[in-house]
Scaffold this active site. Structure first.
Site, PDB file in Angstrom:
ATOM      1  N   SER A   1       0.872  -1.163   0.000  1.00 40.78           N
ATOM      2  CA  SER A   1       0.000   0.000   0.000  1.00 40.78           C
ATOM      3  C   SER A   1       0.911   1.214   0.000  1.00 40.78           C
ATOM      4  O   SER A   1       1.687   1.402   0.938  1.00 40.78           O
ATOM      5  CB  SER A   1      -0.883  -0.010   1.241  1.00 40.78           C
ATOM      6  N   ARG A   2       0.855   1.990  -1.073  1.00 44.85           N
ATOM      7  CA  ARG A   2       1.896   3.012  -1.241  1.00 44.85           C
ATOM      8  C   ARG A   2       1.599   4.328  -0.537  1.00 44.85           C
ATOM      9  O   ARG A   2       2.502   5.077  -0.265  1.00 44.85           O
ATOM     10  CB  ARG A   2       2.138   3.276  -2.724  1.00 44.85           C
ATOM     11  N   VAL A   3       0.359   4.642  -0.274  1.00 47.23           N
ATOM     12  CA  VAL A   3       0.121   5.941   0.355  1.00 47.23           C
ATOM     13  C   VAL A   3      -0.517   5.847   1.735  1.00 47.23           C
ATOM     14  O   VAL A   3      -0.403   6.760   2.534  1.00 47.23           O
ATOM     15  CB  VAL A   3      -0.749   6.870  -0.535  1.00 47.23           C
TER      16      VAL A   3
END
Ligand code: ATP
Ligand code: MG
Length: 516
Positions: free
Chosen positions: A369-371
């Site tokens: 999950s990048r953000v």
């Protein structure tokens, strides 16, 4: 009045003549009536209507409608939106002058509708006063803000390791029947305790699967804050094609009014297949894997509409959880790779883990999950940092030690810890955990309190913990819930509660009134 013929070139005279000719020969009505040349497979080829635009709604005889998918020199391809059509070659078609639009507004809440906003749950019509086009521009960068608030799903493995934020786009991807829909539905159900509006879009799903989702939300969630947009496998391809766009438009209504919304699209693989079907029927040249080249752009412009808006735009958000299906875990197939590159991360579900009864079957190595990590509440971030490392080390060690005996006591301890993490991350459906429950469990795990507990007792621990915490650490529960921070005092209170509950579960402490 007679019009004298000009001697030389008189442009005014020519203009007047042409205007009169226009009104005599074409007239406004003649220009907007076309003719069906050919019809079949849900697509009509229509001639005439020189003013028709891409995406414009056309009306056929018998109240059948369709929208323009592609324009050719003399004809256009129109996707029909109704089943069992009584239209044939030679029928007349009229242009409506507007593109596809759907009702939006609070009147849709709690309802099950088709992608055109027609009710499917009961006969009562949707009394919406506002309509919006299904294709709307995504917010510009200047109108956006950073993702800063968590979108909690109540699923421990997601919230602790792959935290989501409001305004994020996270793909849920996996093989058939690996629990993709279930994870998304858990996220929807968990919004019962928030004020997030949820939109569930079903594309090409079986009717029974859709019913199960609606029943689950009705039984466990807050259905009065949900909209179900349903285009089943049996619906017209045109309806399936427009469903995700319609769902986004309905969700954007809330985003644009400063509210937080969550949209689930179940699933975009089927949507892509419908797009391919329609594109091939309308003779668009196929591109990679027989998809016409613009499927990437189609999904990109859809998912771009999920955003967190800036305070000037009201500060609302739209979080998107698109779902995609893989074949034999092939993440590098065309549609999954497209979607992975469009979204801000993916939760990958593994058929092997699912078969091994680890459910939700999240593959922690492939998921990311990048953000959302930045939006995760600090209390949870503080206690979950170690878990990821411990768990990854355990998975590697487990592989190495599978065939040989365990020698080192340190390795043994690592394996024991890993097994407990795995047991904790295995979570039945409809057993959402609150932030405080997750924090207490992971704090206890990090302290080694769970190590003496038999693995079989972990499930009971997770089940009993919420009520036990409320009863024994009520003040800490409310403080952590409101502040999102874990100070030393609250931490000590949580650890004491977990220690006590573990002791009761292992039978080393007298329990009050039977086993918890
Ligand atoms: P499809 O490919 O058919 O859409 P899917 O990937 O969406 O399937 P689900 O329908 O969500 O998968 O789940 C498949 C089955 O697994 C269901 O019977 C569901 O009840 C079960 N299941 C999913 N998650 C869990 C869980 N955490 N614990 C136990 N069972 C689960
Ligand atoms: Mg499903």
């Amino acid at each position: 009045m007679s019009d004298p013929a000009p001697v030389g070139v008189d442009s005014d005279w020519l203009d007047r003549k042409l205007e009169r000719l226009d009104s005599i020969t074409l007239g406004s009505s003649a220009a907007s009536v076309g003719r069906v040349e050919q019809i079949g497979d849900g697509i009509a080829t229509v001639s005439g209507l020189p003013e028709a635009k891409l995406g414009e709604v056309l009306t056929f005889e018998n109240d059948v409608s369709g929208f323009v998918l592609s324009l050719d020199r003399a004809t256009m391809s129109v996707v029909l939106l109704d089943e069992g059509v009584n239209v044939g070659a030679g029928s007349s078609v009229t242009a409506s002058g507007h593109v596809l639009h759907v009702p939006v507004g609070p009147e849709l809440l709690g309802r099950v509708v088709d992608p055109l906003g027609r009710p499917l749950d009961r006969d009562e019509a949707i009394a919406a006063s506002q309509f919006e086009p299904i294709e709307r521009p995504a917010p510009a960068i200047i109108e956006r803000d950073l993702v800063s608030e968590p979108m909690e799903t109540g699923v421990l493995v997601v919230d602790s390791l792959f935290a989501l934020g409001r305004g994020q786009r996270e793909l849920i991807v996996g093989d058939r029947a690996t629990g993709k829909t279930s994870i998304a539905v858990e996220a929807m159900i968990n919004q019962k305790s928030t004020d997030v509006v949820c939109v569930y879009v079903a594309v090409g799903q079986r009717a029974t699967a859709v019913d199960r989702v609606i029943e689950a939300v009705q039984a466990h969630g807050a259905p009065e804050r949900c909209i179900f947009v349903v285009a089943q496998a049996a619906s017209a391809p045109g309806l399936q094609w427009m469903a995700p766009f319609a769902g986004f438009t309905m969700a954007e209504y809330f985003r644009d009014r400063g509210q937080d919304a969550l949209i689930i699209v179940d699933d975009l693989s089927k949507h892509a297949a419908t797009h391919r079907e329609l594109a091939l029927l309308t003779n668009e040249p196929p591109g990679r894997e027989a998809y016409p080249g613009d499927i990437f752009y189609l999904h990109a412009r859809l998912l771009e509409r999920a955003a967190r808006l800036s305070p000037e735009r009201g500060g609302g958000s739209l979080t998107a959880l698109p779902i995609a299906e893989t074949d034999a875990a092939n993440l590098s197939a065309y549609i999954p790779t497209n979607l992975i590159s469009i979204t801000d991360g993916q939760i990958v579900l593994s058929a092997d883990l699912f078969a091994a009864n680890q459910r939700p079957a999240v593959d922690v190595g492939l998921s990311v999950s990048r953000v959302g990590g930045k939006a995760q509440k600090k209390a949870l971030r503080d206690v979950s940092g170690r878990v990821r490392l411990d768990y990854s080390q355990f998975l590697e060690l487990e592989m190495f030690t599978r065939f040989g005996g365990l020698s080192d006591t340190r390795v043994k301890a690592q394996i024991a810890r890993g097994q407990r993490i795995r047991a904790l991350l295995t979570q039945p459906r409809f057993a959402s955990l609150r932030l405080v429950d997750q924090v207490a469990l992971l704090a206890g795990l990090g302290e080694g309190l769970l190590d003496p507990l038999p693995i079989a007792a972990i499930n009971a621990l997770r089940r009993s913990l919420p009520s036990f915490l409320d009863a024994h650490a009520g003040e800490a529960v409310s403080r952590v819930t409101t502040s999102g921070l874990l100070d030393d005092e609250c931490r000590a209170a949580f650890l004491a509660a977990v220690r006590e509950l573990c002791a009761r579960l292992t039978g080393t402490a007298p329990s009050e009134g039977g086993t918890p």
